[in-house]
Each structure stands twice: as C-alpha cells, then as structure tokens.
Motif scaffolding. Structure first.
Motif, PDB file in Angstrom:
ATOM      1  N   LEU A 211      -0.730  -9.150  -0.114  1.00 12.15           N
ATOM      2  CA  LEU A 211      -0.841  -7.727  -0.438  1.00 12.15           C
ATOM      3  C   LEU A 211       0.320  -6.914   0.122  1.00 12.15           C
ATOM      4  O   LEU A 211       0.535  -5.773  -0.280  1.00 12.15           O
ATOM      5  CB  LEU A 211      -2.168  -7.162   0.084  1.00 12.15           C
ATOM      6  N   ASP A 212       1.072  -7.480   1.041  1.00 12.12           N
ATOM      7  CA  ASP A 212       2.244  -6.794   1.590  1.00 12.12           C
ATOM      8  C   ASP A 212       3.454  -6.864   0.659  1.00 12.12           C
ATOM      9  O   ASP A 212       4.449  -6.186   0.886  1.00 12.12           O
ATOM     10  CB  ASP A 212       2.629  -7.405   2.957  1.00 12.12           C
ATOM     11  N   HIS A 213       3.374  -7.698  -0.381  1.00 13.03           N
ATOM     12  CA  HIS A 213       4.504  -7.843  -1.304  1.00 13.03           C
ATOM     13  C   HIS A 213       4.648  -6.601  -2.175  1.00 13.03           C
ATOM     14  O   HIS A 213       3.667  -5.948  -2.538  1.00 13.03           O
ATOM     15  CB  HIS A 213       4.311  -9.071  -2.196  1.00 13.03           C
ATOM     16  N   ASP A 214       5.881  -6.301  -2.540  1.00 12.67           N
ATOM     17  CA  ASP A 214       6.164  -5.140  -3.385  1.00 12.67           C
ATOM     18  C   ASP A 214       6.443  -5.604  -4.818  1.00 12.67           C
ATOM     19  O   ASP A 214       7.552  -5.468  -5.334  1.00 12.67           O
ATOM     20  CB  ASP A 214       7.367  -4.365  -2.837  1.00 12.67           C
ATOM     21  N   LEU A 219       0.553  -8.066  -7.408  1.00 10.57           N
ATOM     22  CA  LEU A 219      -0.534  -7.307  -6.796  1.00 10.57           C
ATOM     23  C   LEU A 219      -1.700  -7.105  -7.756  1.00 10.57           C
ATOM     24  O   LEU A 219      -2.868  -7.154  -7.356  1.00 10.57           O
ATOM     25  CB  LEU A 219      -0.009  -5.956  -6.302  1.00 10.57           C
ATOM     26  N   GLU A 220      -1.395  -6.897  -9.021  1.00  5.46           N
ATOM     27  CA  GLU A 220      -2.453  -6.731 -10.014  1.00  5.46           C
ATOM     28  C   GLU A 220      -3.274  -8.007 -10.132  1.00  5.46           C
ATOM     29  O   GLU A 220      -4.511  -7.954 -10.201  1.00  5.46           O
ATOM     30  CB  GLU A 220      -1.836  -6.368 -11.367  1.00  5.46           C
ATOM     31  N   TYR A 241      -5.631  -3.842   5.306  1.00  7.95           N
ATOM     32  CA  TYR A 241      -4.658  -3.352   4.329  1.00  7.95           C
ATOM     33  C   TYR A 241      -5.056  -1.995   3.750  1.00  7.95           C
ATOM     34  O   TYR A 241      -4.245  -1.332   3.109  1.00  7.95           O
ATOM     35  CB  TYR A 241      -4.484  -4.385   3.212  1.00  7.95           C
ATOM     36  N   LEU A 242      -6.298  -1.578   4.009  1.00 13.18           N
ATOM     37  CA  LEU A 242      -6.728  -0.230   3.631  1.00 13.18           C
ATOM     38  C   LEU A 242      -6.071   0.825   4.516  1.00 13.18           C
ATOM     39  O   LEU A 242      -6.054   2.008   4.177  1.00 13.18           O
ATOM     40  CB  LEU A 242      -8.246  -0.097   3.756  1.00 13.18           C
ATOM     41  N   ARG A 243      -5.522   0.400   5.638  1.00 10.56           N
ATOM     42  CA  ARG A 243      -4.942   1.336   6.604  1.00 10.56           C
ATOM     43  C   ARG A 243      -3.415   1.326   6.571  1.00 10.56           C
ATOM     44  O   ARG A 243      -2.772   1.864   7.466  1.00 10.56           O
ATOM     45  CB  ARG A 243      -5.459   1.005   8.003  1.00 10.56           C
TER      46      ARG A 243
END
Length: 384
Positions: A211-214, A219-220, A241-243
C-alpha cells in the motif's frame, strides 16, 4: 442487523441522493446478492434518471442469466446516446454465459473478444498462457488507455486459476521477481488479482505492505483483493495505513468494505487520530458506508466543523447515513438542501426546478469512474 439488511429497504430509493450513496456503498462490496443486481438493472431501464448512476456502479457485480436476459431485452429500446453505458456491462458477463447468448449479444462484443471467449472455454493450457502473455505485453504498452486490456487479462487469469493451471508456488516466483523491481509490472498486478481468486490469505501481510507504493493500478487491485477476503486480519494489517496521508484513500476503501465491528472500531480510531481535514473527510465517508450507529459520535463531531476538504460529498454521505438508519437530526433537511443546491449547478438548461436533480454526465463525482479512462474512481485517480 447486518449491513445488507440495513441497506436492502433503500436499494431502490425515490430519493436520488440516497440512491447514489447506496450505489457507492455497494460498488466495491464483494457480497452483493445477484438478485439485487437484477433489481437495479430493472430499475435503471424503468427510470431513465437513474440509468447513468446504476450502470456505472454495478459493473463490479455478478451478472447471472436473468441479468443477461434483462440487458438483451432492454438495450435495443434505450436512447442511443445512453446505450453505451449498458453495452459496457456486457463486457463483464462471464464468457460461458455470453457464448450461450452469442446470437443476441453478437453486435455488442467484438470478434476478437468472441475469439478470446472460445479460447477460454476450449483452449489448451499452452494456448491460454500464450494469449495471457500477449495481453500482459499489450497492457504494458497501452499507458492510461489500458482498461479494456485489463478486463481481458482478468478473464484469462480467472481461467488459469479455475483450471488449476496457476499455483501459489508460481505466484511466489512472480512476486519474488516483481518485488526486486522499482515498479511492479502488470504481471505482478495480475498475480495480486489471482491471489484474490485463490483466497490465499497467507499473502495478506505482503499485500498490505504494498500500500506504500505509488502506482494506482497496483493499489486498485490490492484494494479489490484485500477486500475480497472480508477478514478482520486484513483490517488489523491495514489499520496503520489509515494514518498515512499517502495511503489513506485506498486503506479507507478496503476497511469500509469489510463489514465488521472491528472495521468500524479501527476507522473510528483512525478518525480521532487524523490531523488533516481531507483525511477526516475520507474516514467519515468510510464510516458512513459502514452504516453502524457506533460511528455516530465521530460523524456528529465532524459535521460541526466549519469547512470540508472537497474530496468527499460529505453532506450527501451523512444525510444518507442518517436516513438509511432512520435516525433524525435537526440538520437533516439542511444537508439535503446543500447537496441539492450543489447539484443544481450541473442541471441541464431548461429543466423544471421542481424536479429532483439528476446527475449530469459531464460532472465527475468523487466516486465516479475517472474520465481519463483508467477504470479507477476519480478520487483515487486524477481527483487526488
């Protein structure tokens, strides 16, 4: 009451604002009953004001034989300017079912796609893998216009999994290679998709770490796969990762679509810890879509704020939350009016102002598919 029990009475709502939020809440939820999809299809063909919203938001759902018959019967009767919306759903029909109704669906599906469907049903392992490799190459070259290739790649991947031609050992090898790269290719992204099909929960920690990937395409797919597990293990792993500002959109999407008491608790805690207004808006929308009364303190607190980030149609989400749960609020009418006035700016010229507004197709809602053609929601793509 469960999430589905709460939302069922409002599946078909005369209030266009509630109807849209119901569609938003169901769009990425993987356990929508097939008969609901059929009911929404019938409503779309009966009520032209709802066609655009319904057709856009049911594309992720399962189309059974009754749904196919509804499409076949009604597409020819549609306004030609809107027909493409329903035709787009035809691409999501499972190949075997589409071939059963090939004569009626012939004009809506290209010759190359019919050939692909024949391959999926009758091709050898070598033939299917060869086509899969070619589609992956096409995906890498397609750029932002890759959505149609992605649909074909998923059908091929689903075939490989269904026939047992892909194993977890092979996925391990793909992921090991992909994780050594700076950017994960579509081969890696499709491996994430196949993990969801295999329901291989041992990959949850690894997937969440991505989830840290751009990379919005990655991500989808992570979001869809992690949501498909419907597991509090996912909620626990995603919670940090919500924070984070760079991951809150996708993390919130995952947790809002896992309907559990623990998911509500995690979203509430993340909201209370959030510093940025846009993060708070995203988390409140996620809480609204959980339809849990446990979230009332945070939602009430949020609506006392003087401003909104604009990232979420917050008044519509909260208005619908209270309305669906049957909870009265002194500002309910005000929230509805705010949304209606905003919608009026996008009304087609000459419409009677006494009519409830319908969403203009030129307006892009935060939860609508992005006009760039990526297939992602606007708020997860160009609207970030």
């Amino acid at each position: 009451m469960t999430f589905l029990e709460k939302i069922k009475p409002h599946l078909i709502s005369d209030d266009i604002l509630i109807q849209e939020v119901v569609l938003y809440a169901l769009h990425d939820y993987p356990l929508v009953p097939e008969e609901w999809t059929n009911e929404l299809l019938k409503e779309a063909f009966k009520n032209k004001d709802k066609q655009s919203s319904i057709f856009i938001y049911i594309e992720n759902q399962t189309f059974n034989e009754e749904a196919v018959k509804i499409l076949i019967e009604n597409i020819p009767l549609m306004d030609p300017s809107k027909r493409h919306l329903a035709v787009g759903l035809v691409r999501h029909i499972e190949p075997e079912l589409a071939l059963t109704y090939k004569e009626q669906l012939q004009e809506y599906i290209s010759k190359s796609t019919w050939s692909l469907y024949e391959l999926l049903l009758h091709g050898t392992e070598e033939e299917v893998f060869s086509e899969y490799g070619q589609i992956l190459n096409d995906l890498e070259r397609a750029g932002i216009e890759h959505h149609n290739y992605l649909i074909k790649a998923k059908k091929l991947a689903a075939c490989l999994v269904k026939k047992g031609w892909v194993t977890e050992d092979e996925i391990d090898l793909v992921l090991k290679e992909e994780l050594q790269k700076k950017w994960i290719s579509f081969n890696g992204i499709m491996a994430v998709y196949m993990i969801g099909l295999l329901k291989a929960e041992r990959y949850i920690p690894l997937l969440v770490s991505l989830l840290d990937h751009d990379d919005d395409s990655l991500l989808e797919e992570l979001s869809v796969t992690l949501t498909s597990f419907q597991s509090d293990v996912v909620v626990k792993e995603v919670a940090p990762y919500l924070r984070k500002d760079n991951s809150v959109i996708y993390a919130a999407s995952i947790v809002e679509n896992i309907k559990s008491d623990f998911a509500v608790q995690v979203l509430r805690e993340a909201y209370r810890a959030a510093k940025q207004l846009e993060d708070k808006d995203i988390l409140i929308e996620a809480l609204c879509h959980q339809l849990s009364e446990e979230a009332l303190p945070e939602i009430n607190e949020h609506m006392k704020l003087d401003s909104s980030s604009g990232l979420v149609d917050i008044e519509q989400a909260v208005y619908s939350y209270y309305s669906i749960l049957g909870i009265d609020h002194q500002e309910l009418a005000l929230w509805r009016q705010v949304v209606l006035e905003r919608e009026l700016d996008f009304r087609q010229e000459g419409h009677d102002l006494s009519i409830a507004p319908s969403r203009n197709e030129n307006k892009v809602g935060r939860n609508d598919p992005c006009p760039c053609g990526s297939g992602k929601k606007y708020k997860k793509c160009c609207g970030k």
